[in-house]
Enzyme design. Structure first.
Site, PDB file in Angstrom:
ATOM      1  N   HIS A 318       0.840  -1.194   0.000  1.00 39.90           N
ATOM      2  CA  HIS A 318       0.000   0.000   0.000  1.00 39.90           C
ATOM      3  C   HIS A 318       0.876   1.246   0.000  1.00 39.90           C
ATOM      4  CE1 HIS A 318      -1.902   3.254   2.504  1.00 39.90           C
ATOM      5  NE2 HIS A 318      -2.813   3.140   1.565  1.00 39.90           N
ATOM      6  N   SER A 319       0.453   2.279  -0.727  1.00 41.71           N
ATOM      7  CA  SER A 319       1.148   3.564  -0.744  1.00 41.71           C
ATOM      8  C   SER A 319       2.585   3.388  -1.247  1.00 41.71           C
ATOM      9  CB  SER A 319       1.096   4.200   0.652  1.00 41.71           C
ATOM     10  OG  SER A 319       1.532   5.540   0.624  1.00 41.71           O
ATOM     11  N   LEU A 320       3.564   3.837  -0.499  1.00 34.91           N
ATOM     12  CA  LEU A 320       4.958   3.620  -0.893  1.00 34.91           C
ATOM     13  C   LEU A 320       5.240   2.138  -1.065  1.00 34.91           C
ATOM     14  CD1 LEU A 320       7.926   4.487  -1.315  1.00 34.91           C
ATOM     15  CD2 LEU A 320       8.191   4.404   1.175  1.00 34.91           C
TER      16      LEU A 320
END
Length: 517
Positions: A318-320
């Site tokens: 998730h995300s980075l």
């Protein structure tokens, strides 16, 4: 419905043809007479299905529908262990924790809202083009710009392989990956054991100098999922790696060294003045030599593949963590599913990661990568709109300017269909899990429409605000080639269709003075 109708028609044809003898078929000239057939061949029973296959060719397969050829299977996963890989001057420091299937999918009747429940994952066969020896490529590229250019200029040997991949048209499969990505944020370090002489209990602050991957496996270790931890940014609650993540986020996702305005402290010195000029080679060198995450995630992948030599590997995050997962999927050619990831295609280009050759002249090798990004369009980070001096990201020192994703993207239109507002809270993995993935998208849209009709029937005011893809430039169709009518088809699906973002462009307001790669 159409395939089903064709199947009934085909059955009628088969029953009708069955009333004819083989000799009648010969008289019609559809198959050679006996004198033209080898005796051993003619003695075999005549297979009407084979005859029909010759008549209809590949269309016979289409009449029965693609489902019969998907070769689906179902896998259940549990949390086996977790790896922590040091970065920079602590790259030799590693730690591991064993969890013994603490988070599992054994109970099929379990509550899907329970964070410790992971639904079963449905798989499909998928053909992937990948480098024959990606580990050798990673070894050659090293961590210097010169080595990376040398590796990029080296001709790689590619191979086509058929692998099991997650079926992202199934909502429960997408939900399972989202829950595994969410589990990567668990920061309980009480069970961690050092590797190679490293002692986590006597190394203060070690959690802030590395990346973390949680390993989910099937019971027989046939398949494993590596879930990479995402950004612990301060405006989403902070975390033990927030400081390091912020620096790498700005290297990976900003147009020019996080140069948002004159008051910013940049992460590299590539800005050349005049408001919008930046050195292309300079930002590539800075990302390759200053960003510590790409060499760390390749080290982690090599360690995991060494520990599970006979397992096929999938990646999520998730995300980075999602963006880094995509870079791994691109490097090693393994199926990857990300969530709310910022656009990582620009970073992949600047890192000069290898791309498989296109099979056809009109085929994009970027779109053909085994990577699927899942995000909702109320998230300003995933859509590339959390930028500018007044944005939330900028207020906390993040220059999240990239928006283009590699592979394909599944975009939940929560703004247009559910009436969400653009907010940084929509970036949270728990928002996606709890408010989007708990039921089929078609059902969510149906309920929302029913609610709006109910409000309208009572005389309430309804606001219908249109929304287009964030890289839309005002044409009648989206830049990825899909019209609004095409995307409306998603309202009838359990999961929106995965689409390419190959026409998306990053940093169009900047001028890069070197040759643009």
């Amino acid at each position: 419905m159409r395939a089903s109708t064709h199947s009934w028609l085909l059955l009628v044809v088969v029953l009708s043809l069955s009333s004819f003898t083989v000799n009648a078929v010969i008289l019609e000239g559809l198959i050679p007479p006996r004198s033209h057939l080898a005796p051993s061949t003619f003695q075999q029973p005549f297979a009407l299905s084979s005859y029909l296959q010759k008549l209809f060719g590949t269309s016979l397969r289409a009449l029965y529908g693609a489902e019969q050829n998907r070769q689906t299977s179902v896998k259940t996963f549990g949390l086996r262990e977790a790896y922590h890989q040091g970065i920079g001057d602590k790259a030799h420091e590693r730690a591991r924790a064993t969890f013994d299937f603490r988070i599992t999918a054994n109970d099929v009747q379990a509550d899907q809202a329970n964070i410790d429940f992971i639904p079963a994952i449905r798989t499909v066969r998928q053909r992937i083009t990948r480098a024959k020896d990606p580990k050798k490529y990673v070894e050659v590229r090293g961590q210097s710009y010169r080595d990376a250019m040398c590796a990029a200029s080296t001709e790689l040997d590619w191979e086509d392989v058929d692998v099991e991949a997650p079926d992202v048209t199934e909502r429960t499969t997408v939900l399972a990956f989202a829950k595994m990505a969410s589990a990567a944020y668990k920061n309980d370090t009480s069970d961690w054991d050092g590797i190679g002489g490293f002692d986590p209990t006597n190394s203060f602050g070690w959690e802030g100098d590395g990346i973390r991957g949680h390993i989910f496996t099937t019971h027989d270790n046939d398949t494993i999922v590596v879930a990479l931890k995402g950004t612990s940014n301060v405006f989403l609650g902070g975390g033990d790696t927030a400081r390091r993540d912020k620096t790498n986020d700005n290297l990976l996702f900003s147009c020019c060294c996080a140069r948002v305005s004159w008051s910013w402290s940049t992460v590299c010195d590539c800005y050349q003045g005049h408001g919008d000029q930046c050195g292309q080679t300079c930002v590539e060198r800075a990302l390759i030599e200053k960003s510590l995450y790409y060499p760390a995630i390749t080290d982690l992948f090599n360690n995991v593949s060494y520990a599970y030599p006979d397992s096929q590997i999938w990646i999520t995050g998730h995300s980075l963590g999602g963006a880094l997962s995509s870079l791994l999927g691109m490097t090693f050619g393994v199926p990857t599913v990300t969530f709310q990831a910022p656009g990582e295609r620009m970073a992949a280009m600047r890192l000069h990661l290898p791309l498989p050759p296109a099979k056809h002249a009109d085929e994009s090798p970027v779109a053909a990568l085994p990577i699927v990004h899942v995000y909702n369009n109320a998230d300003p980070i995933a859509t590339g709109t959390c930028n500018g001096a007044a944005s939330v990201c900028s207020n906390f020192g993040y220059a999240m300017e990239s928006k283009c994703h590699s592979g394909k993207s599944i975009v939940y239109d929560t703004v247009g269909k559910l009436g969400w507002s653009m907010t940084i809270n929509a970036h949270r993995i728990n928002t996606l899990v709890d408010d989007v993935l708990t039921e089929d998208w078609s059902e969510k849209v149906r309920k929302k429409k029913a609610k709006l009709r109910s409000i309208g029937s009572r005389g309430g005011q309804i606001s219908t605000r249109g929304w287009r893809w964030p890289w839309h430039r005002g044409d009648s169709a989206d830049d990825d080639g899909d019209s609004d009518e095409d995307t409306d088809e998603d309202d009838k699906l359990a999961v929106p269709k995965a689409r390419s973002e190959e026409r998306c462009q990053d940093c169009t307001n900047w001028h890069f003075t070197d040759e643009t790669l």
